[in-house]
Each structure stands twice: as structure tokens, then as C-alpha cells.
Design a protein around this motif. Structure first.
Motif, PDB file in Angstrom:
ATOM      1  N   ALA A 119      30.214  27.392  43.599  1.00 25.06           N
ATOM      2  CA  ALA A 119      31.216  28.311  43.057  1.00 25.06           C
ATOM      3  C   ALA A 119      31.015  28.506  41.559  1.00 25.06           C
ATOM      4  CB  ALA A 119      32.622  27.782  43.338  1.00 25.06           C
ATOM      5  N   ALA A 120      30.687  27.423  40.851  1.00 26.34           N
ATOM      6  CA  ALA A 120      30.459  27.523  39.404  1.00 26.34           C
ATOM      7  C   ALA A 120      29.258  28.403  39.093  1.00 26.34           C
ATOM      8  CB  ALA A 120      30.257  26.124  38.816  1.00 26.34           C
ATOM      9  N   ALA A 121      28.303  28.465  40.016  1.00 25.22           N
ATOM     10  CA  ALA A 121      27.090  29.260  39.790  1.00 25.22           C
ATOM     11  C   ALA A 121      27.301  30.745  40.069  1.00 25.22           C
ATOM     12  CB  ALA A 121      25.950  28.732  40.659  1.00 25.22           C
ATOM     13  N   VAL A 122      28.233  31.077  40.990  1.00 22.55           N
ATOM     14  CA  VAL A 122      28.370  32.475  41.403  1.00 22.55           C
ATOM     15  C   VAL A 122      29.707  33.101  41.042  1.00 22.55           C
ATOM     16  CG1 VAL A 122      26.773  32.097  43.324  1.00 22.55           C
ATOM     17  CG2 VAL A 122      29.235  31.895  43.726  1.00 22.55           C
ATOM     18  N   ALA A 123      30.680  32.296  40.622  1.00 27.20           N
ATOM     19  CA  ALA A 123      32.009  32.837  40.354  1.00 27.20           C
ATOM     20  C   ALA A 123      32.698  31.988  39.291  1.00 27.20           C
ATOM     21  CB  ALA A 123      32.845  32.864  41.646  1.00 27.20           C
ATOM     22  N   ASP A 124      33.941  32.347  38.986  1.00 26.03           N
ATOM     23  CA  ASP A 124      34.741  31.520  38.095  1.00 26.03           C
ATOM     24  C   ASP A 124      35.007  30.192  38.799  1.00 26.03           C
ATOM     25  OD1 ASP A 124      36.332  30.559  36.131  1.00 26.03           O
ATOM     26  OD2 ASP A 124      37.792  32.183  36.165  1.00 26.03           O
ATOM     27  N   TRP A 125      34.720  29.083  38.146  1.00 26.69           N
ATOM     28  CA  TRP A 125      34.681  27.799  38.840  1.00 26.69           C
ATOM     29  C   TRP A 125      36.049  27.211  39.153  1.00 26.69           C
ATOM     30  CZ3 TRP A 125      36.417  23.011  36.969  1.00 26.69           C
ATOM     31  CH2 TRP A 125      36.840  22.997  35.637  1.00 26.69           C
ATOM     32  N   ARG A 126      37.140  27.776  38.568  1.00 31.19           N
ATOM     33  CA  ARG A 126      38.471  27.228  38.866  1.00 31.19           C
ATOM     34  C   ARG A 126      39.512  28.331  38.855  1.00 31.19           C
ATOM     35  NH1 ARG A 126      41.925  26.426  34.515  1.00 31.19           N
ATOM     36  NH2 ARG A 126      40.995  26.704  32.433  1.00 31.19           N
ATOM     37  N   PRO A 127      40.637  28.115  39.552  1.00 30.79           N
ATOM     38  CA  PRO A 127      41.720  29.096  39.534  1.00 30.79           C
ATOM     39  C   PRO A 127      42.275  29.260  38.121  1.00 30.79           C
ATOM     40  CG  PRO A 127      42.010  27.546  41.337  1.00 30.79           C
ATOM     41  CD  PRO A 127      40.928  26.990  40.463  1.00 30.79           C
ATOM     42  N   ARG A 128      42.687  30.486  37.786  1.00 35.69           N
ATOM     43  CA  ARG A 128      43.177  30.766  36.438  1.00 35.69           C
ATOM     44  C   ARG A 128      44.664  31.079  36.390  1.00 35.69           C
ATOM     45  NH1 ARG A 128      39.600  28.866  32.714  1.00 35.69           N
ATOM     46  NH2 ARG A 128      37.456  29.313  33.388  1.00 35.69           N
ATOM     47  N   ASP A 129      45.329  31.154  37.539  1.00 38.11           N
ATOM     48  CA  ASP A 129      46.763  31.464  37.528  1.00 38.11           C
ATOM     49  C   ASP A 129      47.471  30.654  38.613  1.00 38.11           C
ATOM     50  OD1 ASP A 129      46.103  32.729  39.915  1.00 38.11           O
ATOM     51  OD2 ASP A 129      46.114  34.733  39.053  1.00 38.11           O
ATOM     52  N   ARG A 130      48.787  30.753  38.595  1.00 41.40           N
ATOM     53  CA  ARG A 130      49.598  29.971  39.532  1.00 41.40           C
ATOM     54  C   ARG A 130      49.335  30.384  40.972  1.00 41.40           C
ATOM     55  NH1 ARG A 130      55.884  29.663  38.225  1.00 41.40           N
ATOM     56  NH2 ARG A 130      54.930  28.685  36.385  1.00 41.40           N
ATOM     57  N   ALA A 131      49.147  31.671  41.217  1.00 44.61           N
ATOM     58  CA  ALA A 131      48.890  32.141  42.589  1.00 44.61           C
ATOM     59  C   ALA A 131      47.609  31.523  43.142  1.00 44.61           C
ATOM     60  CB  ALA A 131      48.809  33.662  42.619  1.00 44.61           C
ATOM     61  N   GLY A 132      46.586  31.428  42.276  1.00 46.48           N
ATOM     62  CA  GLY A 132      45.337  30.816  42.717  1.00 46.48           C
ATOM     63  C   GLY A 132      45.507  29.371  43.124  1.00 46.48           C
ATOM     64  N   TRP A 133      46.275  28.631  42.329  1.00 50.13           N
ATOM     65  CA  TRP A 133      46.500  27.221  42.667  1.00 50.13           C
ATOM     66  C   TRP A 133      47.350  27.065  43.927  1.00 50.13           C
ATOM     67  CZ3 TRP A 133      43.391  23.713  41.199  1.00 50.13           C
ATOM     68  CH2 TRP A 133      42.752  23.772  39.953  1.00 50.13           C
ATOM     69  N   TRP A 134      48.306  27.995  44.128  1.00 48.79           N
ATOM     70  CA  TRP A 134      49.085  27.968  45.369  1.00 48.79           C
ATOM     71  C   TRP A 134      48.186  28.208  46.582  1.00 48.79           C
ATOM     72  CZ3 TRP A 134      53.366  25.797  46.552  1.00 48.79           C
ATOM     73  CH2 TRP A 134      54.408  25.692  45.639  1.00 48.79           C
ATOM     74  N   GLN A 135      47.257  29.134  46.443  1.00 44.77           N
ATOM     75  CA  GLN A 135      46.320  29.405  47.529  1.00 44.77           C
ATOM     76  C   GLN A 135      45.477  28.166  47.832  1.00 44.77           C
ATOM     77  OE1 GLN A 135      43.062  32.313  46.937  1.00 44.77           O
ATOM     78  NE2 GLN A 135      43.937  33.421  48.694  1.00 44.77           N
ATOM     79  N   VAL A 136      45.031  27.487  46.777  1.00 47.79           N
ATOM     80  CA  VAL A 136      44.264  26.256  46.952  1.00 47.79           C
ATOM     81  C   VAL A 136      45.114  25.185  47.628  1.00 47.79           C
ATOM     82  CG1 VAL A 136      43.258  24.310  45.694  1.00 47.79           C
ATOM     83  CG2 VAL A 136      42.624  26.658  45.088  1.00 47.79           C
ATOM     84  N   LEU A 137      46.377  25.061  47.206  1.00 50.42           N
ATOM     85  CA  LEU A 137      47.251  24.038  47.782  1.00 50.42           C
ATOM     86  C   LEU A 137      47.462  24.259  49.276  1.00 50.42           C
ATOM     87  CD1 LEU A 137      49.091  21.587  47.328  1.00 50.42           C
ATOM     88  CD2 LEU A 137      50.953  23.189  46.800  1.00 50.42           C
ATOM     89  N   VAL A 138      47.691  25.508  49.664  1.00 50.72           N
ATOM     90  CA  VAL A 138      47.860  25.820  51.089  1.00 50.72           C
ATOM     91  C   VAL A 138      46.565  25.546  51.850  1.00 50.72           C
ATOM     92  CG1 VAL A 138      48.284  27.671  52.754  1.00 50.72           C
ATOM     93  CG2 VAL A 138      49.678  27.508  50.685  1.00 50.72           C
ATOM     94  N   GLY A 139      45.447  25.964  51.277  1.00 53.02           N
ATOM     95  CA  GLY A 139      44.164  25.712  51.925  1.00 53.02           C
ATOM     96  C   GLY A 139      43.880  24.231  52.068  1.00 53.02           C
TER      97      GLY A 139
END
Length: 307
Positions: A52-72
Motif C-alpha cells: 500500500a505504501a508503494a502504490v497509494a497513501d500508506w495510512r488513512p487521513r480522516d475519521r471516515a477512513g479509520w472507521w472503515q478500517v475499524l469495521v474491516g
């Protein structure tokens, strides 16, 4: 990429994910189930994070992103694999793969339930019921022995399919600007952490000397690198080229691979009820996805006509 290359990747993915059920059964002879699942995603999560670090932004940048990670992490990784690995202690790899193949049908049911304006048609509802009947045929619940090990095990695998289906719907419903590779990487690492906590809470034994058995090392390496890291990279590629409907068909090829590899490596035999149940689940999928399948077939014909 040609159609033959796409088909080849599809078959490779089905083989990787189908054989994963056999690898789980093999590894469970040496590792406690929850810890086994956690170790798998310790490794796979780090590999996926590097990608992910090689092809995209390596970490979520907002609260929605972290919520998506938490659910996943909670549903797609922790809950799904906890139920699956514990369930496979007492059922065959093929039976587990067949029950899990209900996930696309359940996902549609959850999606329609969460969006009332997009309700299932009567035929779609019949498809969901048919899929559940297929699982019942595989499980074959006996009122006199509902707590038999095999019935409970298949029930746990069904809970795994429910968790995965709900997680796949909820992660898509969260409006997050997050690359799928990044979401998968952090979900794997978060899910692994959750699984470690559950393993500790249950008091699973930590005996590293058991982990160095060649079969345990092979199963863990295959699941972490082959089925997870390589498998998801192929999945991302095919998802972009085929779309969600066609990629779901992997769920119906994987049980065939699981049955063949389970028979060859573990000597597991698939009974008639499991085969009949699998066929019924496939019918349920076709009923639920009939409109999307027609659209996909129409697009394929249009592409062929333009070539």
C-alpha cells in the motif's frame, strides 16, 4: 490484458483461496485456532502495508477512513477468521468453503436491508432463502443432536460468512476516500491485534516449539503470503477488470479446489449432501444476482461485437 490472461488469474485466485481452507485444516493440527489466525494476519498485514505504501497513501487521513478500517478489522478479519478457524477444527475444508460461498448472497441481503429504497425483488428474496436452504443441506441440523461437534462447527462457519457479508457491506457504505490496498492492510493489522487479544483472553497456549513443525510453517506461510498477500493483489487486479459480480464467482470455484486438495492432501471425502447443498447455494446466487449477471453478459457481448 487479454481474456485468457484474465481467466488465468481468475483460476489462480480460485486455487489460492480454495486451497487456503485446506491449509487452515492442516495448520490447526499444530496451532490453536485464534492464535493461528492472528499470526497469519501479522505477516499478511505487514506485507500488504508495504504494498500500500508503494502504490497509494500508506495510512488513512480522516475519521471516515479509520472507521472503515475499524469495521474491516472487526468483521472482515477478526470475526470472520475467529469463527472460521474454530469451526474448521471439527469440519472439513470443503464443507467450510461451501458454507462460506453463501457470503455473496448474504451480502446482497444485508445491502438491501440497510437500504430500504433498494429492496430485494420477490425473486431475489427467494434466492436468499434458497441459499440458506443450501447451507441447511450442508449442515444437516438434527433436532436430536444440535450440539454435535460437526453441526456446531458448520454453524460457526456460517457465522463467519455472516460476519464477512455484513463487513463487506458496511465498509462499502462508509464514505471514505481510502485506497482499497490501504484499507485492507490496516484492517489486517487491526484484525490481527483483535485476534491476539481474544487468544489471550481464551488462554490459548503459546508454545513456539509447536510452530516450527514443517506443516505448521508451510500452512502459515501459504495463508499469509499466498492466499492473503498474493491473493488480494490478484483480487484487486480482477476487481478492476471484471467488476464485483464476476469476481464473486471465485466463491463458487474455490470450494471445488478445496474439495480436490482436501481429498488429495488430507484424505477428506465430500459427501452427497455437501455437493447438493453447494448446488443449491449456487442457484440462490444466480437468482439474487440475475439482473447483474444479465448486465455483465450484455457488456461482454458488446465488447466482443466491437472487437
Amino acid at each position: 490484458m487479454s481474456r485468457y490472461q484474465t481467466l488465468s488469474l481468475f483460476l489462480v485466485l480460485a486455487a489460492l483461496w480454495g486451497a487456503a481452507f485446506v491449509a487452515i485444516s492442516a495448520g490447526l493440527s499444530h496451532l490453536p485456532p485464534i492464535l493461528f489466525a492472528a499470526l497469519r494476519y501479522d505477516i499478511a498485514g505487514l506485507l500488504m502495508l508495504g504494498y500500500a505504501a508503494a502504490v497509494a497513501d500508506w495510512r488513512p487521513r480522516d475519521r471516515a477512513g479509520w472507521w472503515q478500517v475499524l469495521v474491516g478489522a472487526g468483521l472482515l478479519i477478526a470475526a470472520y477468521h475467529a469463527f472460521l478457524f474454530v469451526g474448521q477444527l471439527h469440519t472439513t475444508a470443503a464443507a467450510a468453503a461451501i458454507v462460506v460461498s453463501l457470503s455473496p448472497v448474504l451480502s446482497t441481503g444485508f445491502a438491501r436491508a440497510l437500504v430500504p429504497t433498494d429492496a430485494l425483488s420477490p425473486v431475489g428474496l427467494v434466492g436468499v432463502v434458497v441459499g440458506l436452504v443450501g447451507v441447511a443441506i450442508v449442515v444437516r441440523p438434527d433436532p436430536g443432536s444440535l450440539l454435535a461437534a460437526d453441526a456446531v462447527a458448520k454453524g460457526l462457519v456460517f457465522c463467519a460468512a455472516l460476519a464477512f457479508a455484513l463487513g463487506s457491506v458496511l465498509t462499502r457504505r462508509i464514505d471514505a476516500d481510502l485506497a482499497i490496498e490501504t484499507m485492507e492492510a490496516w484492517s489486517m493489522l487491526g484484525g490481527a491485534a483483535m485476534l491476539h487479544l481474544v487468544s489471550l483472553a481464551l488462554g490459548e497456549p503459546i508454545v513456539p516449539t509447536d510452530w516450527i513443525h514443517p506443516e505448521a510453517i508451510g500452512a502459515l506461510a501459504y495463508l499469509a503470503v499466498g492466499a492473503s498477500a498474493v491473493g488480494f493483489l490478484i483480487y484487486f487486479e480482477l476487481l478492476e477488470r471484471l467488476g464485483a459480480v464476476e469476481i464473486n464467482m471465485v466463491s463458487y470455484v474455490a470450494p471445488i479446489v478445496a474439495a480436490v486438495v482436501g481429498w488429495l492432501y488430507l484424505g477428506e471425502v465430500v459427501d452427497t449432501a455437501a455437493l447438493v447443498g453447494f448446488g443449491v447455494i449456487v442457484v440462490g446466487f444466480l437468482l439474487v444476482k440475475r439482473r447483474a449477471i444479465r448486465r455483465e453478459l450484455g457488456q461482454v457481448r458488446s465488447r466482443e461485437a466491437s472487437e
